[in-house]
Design an enzyme around this catalytic site. Structure first.
Site, short mmCIF file in Angstrom:
data_model
loop_
_atom_site.label_atom_id
_atom_site.label_comp_id
_atom_site.label_asym_id
_atom_site.label_seq_id
_atom_site.Cartn_x
_atom_site.Cartn_y
_atom_site.Cartn_z
N GLY A 194 -47.31 8.99 75.90
CA GLY A 194 -48.77 9.32 75.62
C GLY A 194 -49.53 8.23 75.16
O GLY A 194 -50.63 8.34 74.78
N ASN A 222 -50.39 0.08 70.39
CA ASN A 222 -49.64 0.18 69.01
C ASN A 222 -50.33 0.04 67.67
O ASN A 222 -49.89 0.42 66.76
CB ASN A 222 -48.39 -0.78 69.11
CG ASN A 222 -47.19 -0.30 70.32
OD1 ASN A 222 -46.78 0.54 70.31
ND2 ASN A 222 -47.17 -1.21 71.36
N ARG A 276 -47.78 1.17 63.16
CA ARG A 276 -48.87 0.02 63.08
C ARG A 276 -50.18 0.43 63.23
O ARG A 276 -50.98 -0.29 63.07
CB ARG A 276 -48.29 -0.89 64.30
CG ARG A 276 -47.08 -1.69 63.93
CD ARG A 276 -47.08 -2.86 64.66
NE ARG A 276 -46.54 -2.74 66.03
CZ ARG A 276 -46.88 -3.45 66.94
NH1 ARG A 276 -47.61 -4.15 66.98
NH2 ARG A 276 -46.11 -3.15 68.24
N ALA A 310 -96.49 15.08 70.40
CA ALA A 310 -95.78 14.32 69.64
C ALA A 310 -95.31 14.97 68.31
O ALA A 310 -96.01 15.72 67.64
CB ALA A 310 -96.43 12.86 69.36
C1 UD1 Z 1 -39.84 1.56 75.52
C2 UD1 Z 1 -38.53 1.41 76.27
C3 UD1 Z 1 -38.69 -0.12 76.95
C4 UD1 Z 1 -40.03 -0.36 77.60
C5 UD1 Z 1 -41.06 -0.23 76.54
C6 UD1 Z 1 -42.41 0.13 77.33
C7 UD1 Z 1 -36.79 2.72 75.58
C8 UD1 Z 1 -35.52 2.78 74.96
N1 UD1 Z 1 -37.39 1.37 75.74
O1 UD1 Z 1 -39.49 0.71 74.42
O2 UD1 Z 1 -37.66 -0.25 77.82
O3 UD1 Z 1 -40.09 -1.65 77.68
O4 UD1 Z 1 -40.96 1.21 76.01
O5 UD1 Z 1 -43.56 -0.03 76.28
O6 UD1 Z 1 -37.08 3.72 76.16
N2 UD1 Z 1 -41.07 8.27 71.53
C9 UD1 Z 1 -40.83 9.69 71.03
N3 UD1 Z 1 -39.65 10.13 70.45
C10 UD1 Z 1 -38.71 8.94 70.04
C11 UD1 Z 1 -39.08 7.64 70.47
C12 UD1 Z 1 -40.14 7.18 70.97
O7 UD1 Z 1 -41.57 10.54 71.35
O8 UD1 Z 1 -37.96 9.27 69.30
C13 UD1 Z 1 -42.25 8.17 72.10
C14 UD1 Z 1 -43.31 7.27 71.31
O9 UD1 Z 1 -44.19 7.91 70.72
C15 UD1 Z 1 -43.75 6.43 72.51
C16 UD1 Z 1 -42.88 6.41 73.53
O10 UD1 Z 1 -41.99 7.22 73.45
O11 UD1 Z 1 -44.92 7.17 72.97
C17 UD1 Z 1 -42.16 4.90 73.74
O12 UD1 Z 1 -41.62 4.53 72.28
P1 UD1 Z 1 -41.35 3.29 71.66
O13 UD1 Z 1 -40.61 3.57 70.40
O14 UD1 Z 1 -42.87 2.85 71.51
O15 UD1 Z 1 -40.45 2.48 72.69
P2 UD1 Z 1 -40.21 0.96 72.71
O16 UD1 Z 1 -39.32 0.48 71.55
O17 UD1 Z 1 -41.56 0.20 72.87
CA CA Z 2 -43.94 0.88 72.48
#
Ligand code: UD1
Ligand code: CA
Length: 447
Positions: free
Chosen positions: A104, A226, A15, A362
């Site tokens: 991060g 995001n 996004r 100046a």
């Molecule tokens: C996650 C949590 C959710 C929480 C939310 C808070 C899980 C399954 N869910 O959901 O409970 O409420 O965060 O914001 O953990 N990332 C990786 N590798 C991956 C997937 C994610 O490095 O394979 C990193 C992403 O870059 C990001 C973070 O993990 O920094 C969170 O991932 P994201 O996919 O945004 O999780 P949410 O679906 O938001």
């Molecule tokens: Ca997220």
């Protein structure tokens, strides 16, 4: 207890609609990844592991620029947060302290909050950071039972009853490092997203008889980014806090909403910052200085009593000693300006040293660049540089020396001397009138 940080930053950040990995987008002049690393620094971690994926090389560079000791591991395919944490296992082999998982893209977790989690770890095996969400939306829900955190259910997998719960998962989790990896081994991906959810470790831990609890924080702290809209919202939040902190620390901000700080700006008490001042990274302003309107400062040091601007630009390496004055439309770069010296109007001073009490007229320019190399200009104490002097570096002007206005200085000027290097003036009697008459006559004839 010793702690290791695991910071997740492999996600693509679709996004953001960007070539840059999401965690490298900046807030207050610093990548959000570094904000997360700085938050984690509150626990004085012994090791830090960053999980990178998209744009891993860039992520590694940024992480190491902040902390050269960080380990960057690659999650080639983003199969979920649990899978992401698992990538840190080898890097933490043999580590027997606690592990704290941060995201991060969640830059505002406060040191006090992490300290509260560390404290909760004394009584529980797994600690999760949660918050009461105003609008719980798609966050994972924290399901408590008796006095324990029982499990986390992801929005996509939740029932209506679970969706009614306001207590949400921030993503920040802390437990013993070995325990964490043991629990992660038991995670599957049989869920609505087909991902390995880190959040599943709670249910698994409870089933194994381990304890789990929630530490609560303010929703603003767990703000995740995001999209570009959320990025600008986060920037605004950061700035609001920085302005409030600055004022609490005794800094006068005439129009706070127009002043922009960097993540590391330091401003001393009783300094006045006028409207529309922007700080890039690496600025320290001591007490009792004045930064006048529309100035831009980056990588510089401004000492007590100095006055900068209006419309001044201080670039990296600008060092202003006490009571220095840098005025309008002046640019200073990599230069030390000693006590009481003045550079008041329309000048460029780069790669230079200016002695105490010297006055730079100046329009003075240090011609520091020959197209290939940079060269230094040195000006002694109590010197007087006439307006529109070009100082062709490398060059030295001695103590109490002068340069005549319009001089192009190409040779050193000994102490106490006056350098004049310009064509000698000649006045041609009546010439101007004669010339004008001739030109006007020509115009009248229409030629
Ligand atoms: C996650 C949590 C959710 C929480 C939310 C808070 C899980 C399954 N869910 O959901 O409970 O409420 O965060 O914001 O953990 N990332 C990786 N590798 C991956 C997937 C994610 O490095 O394979 C990193 C992403 O870059 C990001 C973070 O993990 O920094 C969170 O991932 P994201 O996919 O945004 O999780 P949410 O679906 O938001
Ligand atoms: Ca997220």
């Amino acid at each position: 207890m010793t702690t290791a940080l695991i910071i997740l930053g492999a996600g693509m950040g679709t996004r953001m609609n960007s070539d840059l990995p999401k965690v490298l987008h900046e807030i207050a002049g610093s990548p959000m990844l570094v904000h997360a690393m700085k938050s984690g620094a509150a626990l004085e971690p012994e090791r830090t592991v960053v999980v990178a994926g998209h744009g891993a090389e860039l992520v590694e560079k940024a992480a190491k620029a902040y902390d050269p000791d960080v380990t960057v591991v690659i999650q080639a395919e983003q199969l979920g947060t649990g899978h992401a944490v698992r990538q840190a296992r080898d890097a933490l082999a043999g580590f027997d302290g606690d592990a704290l998982v941060l995201y991060g893209d969640t830059p505002f977790i406060r040191p006090e909050t992490l300290a509260a989690m560390a404290a909760a770890r004394l009584t529980h095996d797994v600690v999760v950071l949660g918050f009461e969400a105003e609008d719980p939306g798609r966050y994972g829900r924290l399901i408590t039972k008796d006095d324990q955190l029982d499990r986390i259910v992801e929005f996509k997998d939740s029932s209506n009853e679970e969706r009614a719960v306001n207590l949400c998962n921030s993503g920040v989790i802390m437990s013993n490092c070995e325990t964490l990896f043991d629990l992660i081994d038991a995670i599957g991906n049989d869920n609505a997203a087909g991902e390995y959810y880190l959040t599943d470790i709670i249910g698994i831990a409870r089933a194994r008889g381990l304890t789990a609890t929630v530490v609560r924080c303010d929703e603003a702290e767990t703000l995740g980014i995001n999209s570009r809209a959320e990025l600008s919202h986060a920037e605004a939040l950061f700035q609001t806090n920085a302005r409030t902190d600055g004022q609490a620390n005794g800094v006068t901000l005439t129009a706070p909403e127009t002043v922009f700080f960097a993540h590391d700006t330091v401003v001393g008490r009783d300094t006045v910052i006028e409207p529309n001042v922007v700080f890039g990274p690496g600025v320290t302003v001591e007490s009792g200085a004045t930064i006048r309107a529309f100035s831009h400062l980056e990588g510089c040091h401004v000492s007590r009593g100095a006055v900068v601007g209006p419309y001044a630009r201080l670039r990296p390496g600008a060092e202003l000693a006490e009571n220095v004055k840098v005025g309008n439309f002046v640019e200073i770069k990599n230069a030390q300006i000693a006590e009481g010296a003045k550079v008041n109007h329309l000048s460029y001073v780069g790669d230079a040293e200016i002695g105490p009490r010297s006055n730079i007229g100046a329009g003075t320019i240090t011609c520091n660049y020959d197209g290939v190399f940079k060269h230094k200009t040195t000006i002694g104490a109590d010197a007087f540089i006439g307006s529109n002097t070009m100082l062709v570096a490398p060059v030295t002007v001695g103590d109490a020396a002068m340069t005549a206005s319009g001089t192009v200085v190409t040779k050193n000027v000994p102490a106490g001397d006056l350098a004049v290097a310009r064509a000698k003036q000649e006045n041609k009697t009546g010439f101007a009138v004669r010339l004008f008459d001739k030109l006007k006559a020509r115009k009248a004839k229409g030629s």
